[in-house]
Write a protein that holds these residues in place. Structure first.
Motif, PDB file in Angstrom:
ATOM      1  N   TYR A 178      -7.321  -8.047  -4.063  1.00 15.68           N
ATOM      2  CA  TYR A 178      -8.367  -7.011  -3.669  1.00 15.68           C
ATOM      3  C   TYR A 178      -7.741  -5.700  -3.206  1.00 15.68           C
ATOM      4  O   TYR A 178      -6.481  -5.671  -2.606  1.00 15.68           O
TER       5      TYR A 178
ATOM      6  N   GLN B  50      -8.840  -2.378  -0.607  1.00 15.52           N
ATOM      7  CA  GLN B  50      -9.931  -2.050   0.413  1.00 15.52           C
ATOM      8  C   GLN B  50      -9.484  -0.599   0.988  1.00 15.52           C
ATOM      9  O   GLN B  50      -8.165  -0.600   1.250  1.00 15.52           O
TER      10      GLN B  50
ATOM     11  N   LYS C 287     -14.800   0.728   3.551  1.00 13.88           N
ATOM     12  CA  LYS C 287     -15.520   0.265   2.623  1.00 13.88           C
ATOM     13  C   LYS C 287     -15.310  -1.373   2.300  1.00 13.88           C
ATOM     14  O   LYS C 287     -14.265  -1.981   3.046  1.00 13.88           O
ATOM     15  N   ALA C 288     -15.882  -1.943   1.583  1.00 17.70           N
ATOM     16  CA  ALA C 288     -15.765  -3.381   1.296  1.00 17.70           C
ATOM     17  C   ALA C 288     -14.693  -3.703   0.247  1.00 17.70           C
ATOM     18  O   ALA C 288     -14.373  -2.674  -0.384  1.00 17.70           O
ATOM     19  N   PRO C 289     -13.969  -4.735   0.331  1.00 21.96           N
ATOM     20  CA  PRO C 289     -13.001  -5.034  -0.609  1.00 21.96           C
ATOM     21  C   PRO C 289     -13.485  -4.888  -2.168  1.00 21.96           C
ATOM     22  O   PRO C 289     -14.562  -5.100  -2.273  1.00 21.96           O
TER      23      PRO C 289
ATOM     24  N   TYR D 168      -4.858  -6.887  -0.562  1.00 21.56           N
ATOM     25  CA  TYR D 168      -4.896  -8.238   0.053  1.00 21.56           C
ATOM     26  C   TYR D 168      -4.995  -9.254  -1.221  1.00 21.56           C
ATOM     27  O   TYR D 168      -5.508  -8.946  -2.136  1.00 21.56           O
TER      28      TYR D 168
END
Lengths: 121, 106
Positions: free
Chosen positions: B36, B38, B42-44, B87
């Motif tokens: 992911y 990010q 903000k959201a992943p 991540y």
């Protein structure tokens, strides 16, 4: 378009309770596993827990740090996911995201924008 | 529990550089690994799943490889939009994330 909108965050004292909601739209919510993931300020991502579909028994699973204190539920008639948080601790302070699973695996594809929970006296 | 360890924690790079991030699992997870991206506030965003499958609409300069316990995310020719935190996440048994790798401007 898939949309997930969390709400219910805020400031709560240690030992208190809070319920988060996540309103879903743009897809058939009842067919999807959903999870909560949190992120403490300046820290990484931590899975909180998951609820499966009614077809899959609405089974819930939780991460060890929240087991016994947090509870996940869903109301498919309202396309809404909930996170009931009890006995809150300062270390529960985080942005809480709701996320959808892809199929019946623990791969997270869509995420809401998150709601901040602050546990402080 | 399956532990995920990413390295490095921070990476300084320039636009156009080739960047590689490593993720190690504490036990075999086959290819049940995602990456992911990010950005702050903000959201992943899902980039890679099944260790090497590119998510729809993700630029082809992103690629993933590995299986078992060792995985890599590679960005060929780093672009300004790529400066972010990355991540890894295993989904073999429940879910566990790595601690993140911040890619910053050199």
């Amino acid at each position: 378009e898939v949309q997930l909108e969390e709400s219910g965050g805020g400031l709560v004292k240690p030992g208190g309770s809070l319920r988060l909601s996540c309103a879903a739209s743009g897809f058939t919510f009842s067919n999807v596993w959903v999870s909560w993931v949190r992120q403490a300020p300046g820290k990484g991502l931590e899975w909180v827990g998951r609820i499966k579909t009614k077809t899959d028994g609405e089974t819930t699973d939780y991460a060890a740090p929240v087991k016994g204190r947090f509870s996940i539920s869903r109301d498919d008639s309202k396309n809404t996911l909930y996170l009931q948080m009890n006995s809150l601790k300062t270390e529960d302070t985080a942005v809480y995201y709701c996320t959808t699973h892809r199929g019946i695996v623990n791969l997270l594809d869509f995420w809401g924008q998150g709601t901040l929970v602050t546990v402080s006296s | 529990d399956i532990q995920m360890t990413q390295s490095p924690s921070t990476l300084s790079a320039s636009v156009g550089d080739r960047v590689t991030i490593t993720c190690r699992a504490s036990q075999s997870i086959s290819s049940w690994l995602a990456w992911y991206q990010q950005k702050p506030g903000k959201a992943p965003k899902l980039l890679i799943y099944a260790a090497s499958s590119l998510e729809s609409e993700v630029p082809s300069r992103f690629s993933g490889s590995g299986s078992g316990t060792e995985f890599t995310l590679t960005i060929t020719s780093l672009q300004p939009d790529d400066f972010a935190t990355y991540y890894c996440q295993q989904y073999n048994t429940y879910l566990t994330f790595g601690q993140g790798t911040k890619v910053e401007i050199k």
